[in-house]
Design an enzyme around this catalytic site. Structure first.
Site, PDB file in Angstrom:
ATOM      1  N   LEU A  92      31.548  57.082  89.802  1.00  0.00           N
ATOM      2  CA  LEU A  92      32.774  57.933  90.230  1.00  0.00           C
ATOM      3  C   LEU A  92      33.188  58.799  89.174  1.00  0.00           C
ATOM      4  CD1 LEU A  92      34.749  55.468  92.333  1.00  0.00           C
ATOM      5  CD2 LEU A  92      33.343  57.176  93.150  1.00  0.00           C
ATOM      6  N   GLY A  93      32.902  58.352  87.854  1.00  0.00           N
ATOM      7  CA  GLY A  93      33.425  59.032  86.632  1.00  0.00           C
ATOM      8  C   GLY A  93      32.677  58.400  85.447  1.00  0.00           C
ATOM      9  N   GLY A 131      33.480  58.307  80.820  1.00  0.00           N
ATOM     10  CA  GLY A 131      34.139  58.709  79.704  1.00  0.00           C
ATOM     11  C   GLY A 131      33.620  58.353  78.581  1.00  0.00           C
ATOM     12  N   GLY A 135      32.869  54.616  78.674  1.00  0.00           N
ATOM     13  CA  GLY A 135      32.262  53.725  79.545  1.00  0.00           C
ATOM     14  C   GLY A 135      32.218  54.581  81.009  1.00  0.00           C
ATOM     15  N   VAL A 193      32.805  54.300  85.632  1.00  0.00           N
ATOM     16  CA  VAL A 193      33.272  53.791  86.765  1.00  0.00           C
ATOM     17  C   VAL A 193      32.443  53.996  87.928  1.00  0.00           C
ATOM     18  CG1 VAL A 193      35.201  53.466  88.217  1.00  0.00           C
ATOM     19  CG2 VAL A 193      35.684  53.879  85.777  1.00  0.00           C
ATOM     20  N   LYS A 246      34.180  49.143  86.633  1.00  0.00           N
ATOM     21  CA  LYS A 246      34.437  49.730  85.402  1.00  0.00           C
ATOM     22  C   LYS A 246      33.596  48.815  84.023  1.00  0.00           C
ATOM     23  CE  LYS A 246      37.880  51.401  81.689  1.00  0.00           C
ATOM     24  NZ  LYS A 246      39.204  51.257  81.524  1.00  0.00           N
ATOM     25  N   ASP A 294      51.351  53.545  76.894  1.00  0.00           N
ATOM     26  CA  ASP A 294      50.609  54.792  77.085  1.00  0.00           C
ATOM     27  C   ASP A 294      50.921  55.368  78.497  1.00  0.00           C
ATOM     28  OD1 ASP A 294      48.902  56.884  76.198  1.00  0.00           O
ATOM     29  OD2 ASP A 294      47.093  55.560  76.901  1.00  0.00           O
TER      30      ASP A 294
END
Length: 214
Positions: free
Chosen positions: A27-28, A30, A33, A35, A50, A148
């Protein structure tokens, strides 16, 4: 439950994650890591996994981020906070099994054409803020500070397809009216349910910490 040598925290499941989950589409991805969508083999329940490479022991800062993310995520249980189901450690990687949020984050949604040039309506904004504030209130009552909070760390999971809004400009609202909207926001406005009701999930606890009362 076993202890992670690298992180010094408990890992829920010492087995191989592939024995328990069918891992599907990514799904993604970065800097730290990726996902992927997954399903529980025993039940078919849909999850997000994740996967994070475990940093070398000399990278204490990143190790601390991981420790905090896992520790705090295990402590919290609230409708406005993403749920962590369990953690695996295989082949120098951590696998966090999370609630699947299908619609990206609030920041990407606000930048997309779905939000329109005027952004969210006043009522939808109030519904989003109400969920966020409830989540923050829960964390603070549990002596947890997220540290955050931003739109990128608010995931969306709509019951149906993502809503669209009018591209017409909306009049500015006074602070008093905003406060009133926050106080009275419910699941209906003009007999219409807000698509943002129960859609917000606060995530990413890498910078979070516990604090002492008083």
């Amino acid at each position: 439950v076993v202890n992670s040598v690298a992180l010094g925290i408990n890992i829920d499941n010492p087995g191989d994650i592939n024995d328990f989950y069918r891992i599907g589409k990514k799904l993604g991805e970065g800097n730290f890591g990726s996902v992927a969508k997954a399903a529980v083999k025993a039940t078919g329940a849909v999850r997000a996994i994740k996967t994070i490479p475990i940093p070398p022991t000399k990278d204490e800062r990143r190790l601390d981020f991981l420790r905090h993310e896992i520790k705090i995520s295990k402590m919290v249980d609230h409708p406005s906070i993403i749920k962590l189901f369990e953690v695996f450690e295989n082949n120098k990687k951590l696998h966090l099994v999370l609630e699947l949020c299908r619609n990206g984050d609030l920041w990407e949604y606000m930048k997309s054409s779905s939000a329109g040039s005027s952004g969210l309506s006043e009522f939808d904004s109030a519904v989003v803020m109400q969920q966020l504030l409830r989540g923050v209130h829960y964390m603070h009552r549990s002596f947890i500070c997220h540290r955050d909070l931003k739109a990128q760390n608010m995931l969306l999971t709509f019951k149906s397809k993502p809503p669209t809004t009018s591209t017409k400009s909306q009049p500015k609202t006074s602070l008093g009216k905003v406060a009133a909207l926050l106080a009275t926001a419910t699941s209906t406005a003009d007999n219409k349910e807000s698509p943002f009701e129960n859609s917000i999930r606060i995530t990413d606890f890498g910078l979070s910490c516990n604090f002492n009362h008083g």
